[in-house]
Enzyme design. Structure first.
Site, short mmCIF file in Angstrom:
data_model
loop_
_atom_site.label_atom_id
_atom_site.label_comp_id
_atom_site.label_asym_id
_atom_site.label_seq_id
_atom_site.Cartn_x
_atom_site.Cartn_y
_atom_site.Cartn_z
N HIS A 63 41.34 43.59 37.58
CA HIS A 63 39.98 43.07 38.13
C HIS A 63 38.77 43.68 37.11
O HIS A 63 37.48 43.68 37.53
CB HIS A 63 40.01 43.80 39.77
N ASP A 105 47.66 43.94 39.90
CA ASP A 105 46.33 44.27 39.46
C ASP A 105 46.51 45.07 37.94
O ASP A 105 46.22 46.35 37.99
CB ASP A 105 45.51 45.19 40.27
N SER A 199 38.31 52.48 37.65
CA SER A 199 39.13 51.58 37.60
C SER A 199 39.93 51.33 36.34
O SER A 199 39.02 51.34 35.44
CB SER A 199 38.63 50.37 38.35
#
Length: 247
Positions: A63, A105, A199
């Site tokens: 992402h 992911d 992230s």
């Protein structure tokens, strides 16, 4: 006046210590030499973390994809031009073919040139096939993400988080959590977590990357979810071979 000054010092001290990655601390500069800062400018301006797994590849979350990504290695303060830093544009961003939000992911970034390994820039080992982490294990995660809802940081921070039973994340995220490909991380009874901007960073157990920071609740409260690297080793190996740069 002296007793008043002592009282003020006592009252102010906890606040001075509270400005950290949620429940964590600033790391000693370059003590996490595998860390990569991702500056993404197209299509949206954002930041992520990542980590160097080969001289020409950084592993991160899918992402964090963008059409224009620059990787900064060897950084502690990403707002300063440190002599240890290596700034390398991304040649190809390769998301997992079965990625969609919160599922698979994981992404590899092929760098335009190989990084030079130094004391401030080094590789992070990946787990072996079949290697599993267990609830109760304490592992570390670092990043340049927000320290709370309104506080950003330029320096690398780190927090120690405990692996939870899968049921904690099944209860919190329901169908969004997959025990086969994800790790449930962070004691819900403690104010410790990664947050916005973290992230893609590595979840490090011992000296090995076992997870990638993936997603959590918007309030930053634990537990949150890491992509389980051991479930993707074959894809990582095949992808790096396919996109291998000629020497």
């Amino acid at each position: 006046m002296q007793p008043l000054l002592l009282l003020m010092a006592f009252l102010l001290a906890p606040k001075a210590q509270a400005v950290k990655i949620i429940g964590g601390h600033e790391v000693k500069p370059h003590s996490c030499p595998y860390m990569a800062f991702l500056r993404i400018t197209i299509p949206d301006r954002k930041q992520c973390g990542g980590f160097l797994v080969r001289e020409d590849f950084v592993l991160t979350a899918a992402h964090c994809w963008g059409r224009s990504i620059t990787v900064i290695l060897g950084a502690h303060n990403i707002r300063k031009d440190e002599r240890t830093q290596q700034v390398i544009p991304v040649k190809t961003a390769i998301r997992h073919p079965n990625y969609h939000p919160t599922v698979n992911d994981i992404m590899l970034l092929q760098l335009q040139r190989k990084a030079t390994l130094t004391a401030a820039v080094s590789l992070l080992r990946l787990p072996r096939r079949g290697e599993q982490v267990k609830p109760g294990m304490l592992c570390r995660v670092a990043g340049w993400g927000r320290l709370d809802l309104n506080t950003s940081t330029a320096t690398l921070h780190e927090v120690e988080l405990e692996i939870q039973e899968d049921e904690q994340c099944i209860s919190r995220y329901r169908r969004r959590y997959n025990r086969a490909t994800e790790i449930c991380v962070g004691d819900p009874g403690k104010n410790q977590s990664t947050f916005k901007g973290d992230s893609g960073g590595p979840f490090v157990c011992g000296n090995m990357a076992q997870g990638i920071v993936s997603f959590g609740k918007k309030d930053g409260k634990s537990p949150h979810v890491e992509t389980k690297i051991s479930s993707f080793l074959l894809w990582i190996e095949r992808t790096m071979r396919r996109f291998q740069s000629p020497d």
